[in-house]
Scaffold this motif. Structure first.
Motif, PDB file in Angstrom:
ATOM      1  N   GLY A 147      -0.467  18.473 -14.437  1.00 41.22           N
ATOM      2  CA  GLY A 147      -1.635  18.884 -15.202  1.00 41.22           C
ATOM      3  C   GLY A 147      -1.834  18.080 -16.470  1.00 41.22           C
ATOM      4  N   ALA A 148      -0.830  17.292 -16.854  1.00 44.19           N
ATOM      5  CA  ALA A 148      -0.949  16.466 -18.055  1.00 44.19           C
ATOM      6  C   ALA A 148      -1.848  15.269 -17.787  1.00 44.19           C
ATOM      7  N   THR A 149      -2.420  14.708 -18.850  1.00 40.48           N
ATOM      8  CA  THR A 149      -3.250  13.506 -18.739  1.00 40.48           C
ATOM      9  C   THR A 149      -2.610  12.377 -19.538  1.00 40.48           C
ATOM     10  N   GLU A 150      -2.799  11.155 -19.052  1.00 40.39           N
ATOM     11  CA  GLU A 150      -2.232   9.981 -19.713  1.00 40.39           C
ATOM     12  C   GLU A 150      -3.203   8.812 -19.626  1.00 40.39           C
ATOM     13  N   ASP A 151      -3.179   7.981 -20.655  1.00 38.93           N
ATOM     14  CA  ASP A 151      -3.946   6.733 -20.629  1.00 38.93           C
ATOM     15  C   ASP A 151      -3.119   5.702 -19.875  1.00 38.93           C
ATOM     16  N   ARG A 152      -3.604   5.281 -18.725  1.00 39.01           N
ATOM     17  CA  ARG A 152      -2.910   4.296 -17.901  1.00 39.01           C
ATOM     18  C   ARG A 152      -3.770   3.024 -17.735  1.00 39.01           C
ATOM     19  N   THR A 153      -4.569   2.729 -18.736  1.00 37.83           N
ATOM     20  CA  THR A 153      -5.464   1.568 -18.654  1.00 37.83           C
ATOM     21  C   THR A 153      -4.710   0.287 -18.347  1.00 37.83           C
ATOM     22  N   SER A 154      -3.555   0.108 -18.998  1.00 35.68           N
ATOM     23  CA  SER A 154      -2.833  -1.161 -18.885  1.00 35.68           C
ATOM     24  C   SER A 154      -2.133  -1.350 -17.547  1.00 35.68           C
ATOM     25  N   THR A 155      -1.949  -0.289 -16.785  1.00 31.78           N
ATOM     26  CA  THR A 155      -1.230  -0.416 -15.510  1.00 31.78           C
ATOM     27  C   THR A 155      -2.131  -0.213 -14.300  1.00 31.78           C
ATOM     28  N   ALA A 156      -3.404   0.030 -14.531  1.00 27.62           N
ATOM     29  CA  ALA A 156      -4.339   0.213 -13.411  1.00 27.62           C
ATOM     30  C   ALA A 156      -4.653  -1.119 -12.746  1.00 27.62           C
ATOM     31  N   THR A 157      -5.062  -1.057 -11.501  1.00 24.58           N
ATOM     32  CA  THR A 157      -5.612  -2.223 -10.803  1.00 24.58           C
ATOM     33  C   THR A 157      -7.124  -2.130 -10.898  1.00 24.58           C
ATOM     34  N   TRP A 158      -7.707  -3.045 -11.664  1.00 25.40           N
ATOM     35  CA  TRP A 158      -9.138  -2.981 -11.958  1.00 25.40           C
ATOM     36  C   TRP A 158      -9.926  -3.856 -11.003  1.00 25.40           C
ATOM     37  N   SER A 159     -11.153  -3.434 -10.700  1.00 30.21           N
ATOM     38  CA  SER A 159     -12.041  -4.236  -9.856  1.00 30.21           C
ATOM     39  C   SER A 159     -13.487  -3.912 -10.184  1.00 30.21           C
ATOM     40  N   THR A 184     -17.787  -8.711 -14.574  1.00 27.52           N
ATOM     41  CA  THR A 184     -16.403  -8.896 -14.166  1.00 27.52           C
ATOM     42  C   THR A 184     -15.523  -7.973 -15.000  1.00 27.52           C
ATOM     43  N   VAL A 185     -14.307  -7.725 -14.497  1.00 25.26           N
ATOM     44  CA  VAL A 185     -13.374  -6.885 -15.242  1.00 25.26           C
ATOM     45  C   VAL A 185     -11.993  -7.521 -15.211  1.00 25.26           C
ATOM     46  N   ALA A 186     -11.348  -7.558 -16.360  1.00 29.67           N
ATOM     47  CA  ALA A 186     -10.020  -8.142 -16.489  1.00 29.67           C
ATOM     48  C   ALA A 186      -8.946  -7.101 -16.206  1.00 29.67           C
ATOM     49  N   ALA A 187      -7.693  -7.569 -16.165  1.00 30.37           N
ATOM     50  CA  ALA A 187      -6.576  -6.681 -15.826  1.00 30.37           C
ATOM     51  C   ALA A 187      -6.366  -5.581 -16.862  1.00 30.37           C
ATOM     52  N   ASN A 188      -6.877  -5.771 -18.063  1.00 31.07           N
ATOM     53  CA  ASN A 188      -6.725  -4.750 -19.109  1.00 31.07           C
ATOM     54  C   ASN A 188      -7.928  -3.821 -19.222  1.00 31.07           C
ATOM     55  N   GLY A 189      -8.886  -3.932 -18.271  1.00 27.59           N
ATOM     56  CA  GLY A 189     -10.055  -3.057 -18.282  1.00 27.59           C
ATOM     57  C   GLY A 189     -11.212  -3.562 -19.116  1.00 27.59           C
ATOM     58  N   MET A 190     -11.140  -4.817 -19.583  1.00 26.39           N
ATOM     59  CA  MET A 190     -12.235  -5.368 -20.367  1.00 26.39           C
ATOM     60  C   MET A 190     -13.309  -5.907 -19.427  1.00 26.39           C
ATOM     61  N   VAL A 191     -14.535  -5.392 -19.576  1.00 30.05           N
ATOM     62  CA  VAL A 191     -15.660  -5.767 -18.718  1.00 30.05           C
ATOM     63  C   VAL A 191     -16.527  -6.784 -19.452  1.00 30.05           C
ATOM     64  N   THR A 192     -16.946  -7.822 -18.730  1.00 32.74           N
ATOM     65  CA  THR A 192     -17.795  -8.869 -19.298  1.00 32.74           C
ATOM     66  C   THR A 192     -19.100  -8.949 -18.523  1.00 32.74           C
ATOM     67  N   ALA A 193     -20.217  -8.940 -19.249  1.00 37.04           N
ATOM     68  CA  ALA A 193     -21.533  -9.035 -18.620  1.00 37.04           C
ATOM     69  C   ALA A 193     -21.771 -10.453 -18.121  1.00 37.04           C
ATOM     70  N   VAL A 194     -22.348 -10.566 -16.926  1.00 36.41           N
ATOM     71  CA  VAL A 194     -22.641 -11.867 -16.333  1.00 36.41           C
ATOM     72  C   VAL A 194     -24.140 -12.051 -16.134  1.00 36.41           C
ATOM     73  N   ALA A 195     -24.778 -11.084 -15.500  1.00 32.40           N
ATOM     74  CA  ALA A 195     -26.205 -11.192 -15.204  1.00 32.40           C
ATOM     75  C   ALA A 195     -26.802  -9.796 -15.082  1.00 32.40           C
ATOM     76  N   ASP A 196     -28.111  -9.724 -15.085  1.00 29.37           N
ATOM     77  CA  ASP A 196     -28.792  -8.432 -14.945  1.00 29.37           C
ATOM     78  C   ASP A 196     -28.400  -7.757 -13.636  1.00 29.37           C
ATOM     79  N   GLY A 197     -28.263  -6.464 -13.702  1.00 27.43           N
ATOM     80  CA  GLY A 197     -27.954  -5.702 -12.495  1.00 27.43           C
ATOM     81  C   GLY A 197     -27.030  -4.543 -12.804  1.00 27.43           C
ATOM     82  N   ALA A 198     -26.467  -3.972 -11.745  1.00 27.35           N
ATOM     83  CA  ALA A 198     -25.575  -2.819 -11.879  1.00 27.35           C
ATOM     84  C   ALA A 198     -24.306  -3.056 -11.085  1.00 27.35           C
ATOM     85  N   SER A 199     -23.224  -2.459 -11.532  1.00 23.81           N
ATOM     86  CA  SER A 199     -21.950  -2.562 -10.821  1.00 23.81           C
ATOM     87  C   SER A 199     -21.120  -1.322 -11.107  1.00 23.81           C
ATOM     88  N   ASN A 200     -20.227  -0.995 -10.183  1.00 25.49           N
ATOM     89  CA  ASN A 200     -19.249   0.065 -10.391  1.00 25.49           C
ATOM     90  C   ASN A 200     -17.923  -0.576 -10.796  1.00 25.49           C
TER      91      ASN A 200
END
Length: 280
Positions: A88-100, A108-124
Motif C-alpha cells: 500500500g506504500a507509494t514510492e518515486d521510482r522515476t530513476s529505475t523505470a523503463t521509459w518509452s 522523445t523520453v530519456a532514461a530519467n523520464g525527461m521528455v523533449t518536444a520534437v514536432a507538433d502532435g501527441a504521444s503517450n
C-alpha cells in the motif's frame, strides 16, 4: 571364614573366600539386571528458532505524471513514475523505470523520464516495471511564425481581436489585476497571458517597449513595456528592438476601475519598439 588365631605372637589374618565373594557379587548384579525394572532417560533437544523471512513488496500499479503540453521547440519536461507497492506504500521510482514514447517523432523520453518536444502532435509517455506499467499523454504544440515578407513589403496585421476576447474571458482574475501596484508601463500577468497565447499562433507578437515614456511617467520606475499594448513585427530580421511594428491598444481604462477590452490600432501615431521584456 575362619577366626584367626594367634601364632607366634601374631594373629593370623582372616581368610576370605575371595572367589566366592566375587561370584556372589556378580550374581547379585545379574539378579538386579533381570528384575524387570527399567530406567528411562529423557533427552531434550533444543532446535534454534527459525529466522523470520520478510517478503519483498511487489509493484501493484504505476502512475506517470508530467505536464500535459510542451509549447517550445526542443522544450523539455520532467515526467515522474510513482509506484504503489503491495503493502500500500507509494514510492518515486522515476530513476529505475523503463521509459518509452509512443510517438518519438513528436516527443522523445530519456532514461530519467525527461521528455523533449520534437514536432507538433501527441504521444503517450510510458514507465514500465516488467509487466506493470503506467502512462500519460503529452501534447506538443510548437509556436508558428509567419514567413518574412518578400522585397521589403509588410506582412498584413492579423485580426486577433476575437481571439483576445476569448482568451481574456478565461482568466477574469488576471484582467482585474492588469495594473499591479498602479505601475502602468510594465508588463503584467494579464498581458503576459495574452501575449503567450498570441505567440502560439505567431511568434511575431510581442510587447511595445514604449520609447516615448520615461521613469517620470512611471512612478519613478524604469519603463519596461506598455501594460495595455501589443506589437506585431511585420518585416524581416530580428524581432527584438525592431521599429517595424504594428501597435495595438487592447485595454481601455488601463489602471482604472474597472479596465475593459478594446482594439485600437495606432500604428504611426507614435514610435514603437518590439520587445520580449526578457521573457523570450
Amino acid at each position: 571364614m575362619s577366626i584367626g588365631r594367634r601364632k607366634s605372637g601374631t594373629w593370623d589374618q582372616p581368610r576370605v573366600a575371595v572367589g566366592a565373594l566375587a561370584l556372589a557379587l556378580g550374581m547379585g548384579l545379574a539378579a538386579a539386571g533381570c528384575s524387570g525394572e527399567t530406567t528411562t532417560r529423557t533427552v531434550t533437544v533444543t532446535s534454534p528458532s527459525p529466522t523470520p523471512t520478510t517478503s519483498t513488496p511487489t509493484i501493484s500499479s504505476v502512475r506517470v505524471t508530467g505536464p500535459t503540453e510542451i509549447t517550445t521547440p526542443g522544450g523539455t519536461a520532467q515526467f515522474t513514475a510513482t509506484v504503489t507497492l503491495s503493502t500500500g506504500a507509494t514510492e518515486d521510482r522515476t530513476s529505475t523505470a523503463t521509459w518509452s514514447s509512443e510517438n518519438p517523432a513528436v516527443a522523445t523520453v530519456a532514461a530519467n523520464g525527461m521528455v523533449t518536444a520534437v514536432a507538433d502532435g501527441a504521444s503517450n509517455i510510458t514507465a514500465a516495471f516488467a509487466a506493470v506499467r503506467g502512462s500519460t499523454g503529452v501534447l506538443v504544440r510548437l509556436p508558428r511564425r509567419a514567413p518574412d515578407p518578400v522585397g521589403g513589403a509588410r506582412l498584413p496585421l492579423p485580426d486577433v481581436r476575437a481571439f483576445i476576447e476569448q482568451t481574456s474571458a478565461q482568466r477574469p482574475d488576471l484582467l482585474a489585476n492588469s495594473c499591479p501596484g498602479g505601475v502602468k508601463y510594465r508588463n503584467n500577468p494579464w498581458l503576459d497571458y495574452i501575449v503567450d497565447a498570441l505567440r502560439q499562433q505567431d511568434t511575431r507578437w510581442g510587447y511595445n517597449a514604449k520609447p516615448t515614456r520615461t521613469a517620470a511617467d512611471n512612478g519613478g520606475l524604469p519603463v519596461i513595456a506598455a501594460g495595455d499594448e501589443i506589437a506585431y513585427h511585420y518585416s524581416a530580421g530580428p524581432d527584438e528592438g525592431s521599429r517595424d511594428v504594428y501597435l495595438i491598444d487592447i485595454l481601455a481604462n488601463h489602471c482604472g476601475n474597472p479596465p475593459s477590452l478594446t482594439w485600437r490600432v495606432f500604428t504611426g501615431e507614435e514610435p514603437g519598439i518590439w520587445t520580449g521584456v526578457g521573457r523570450f
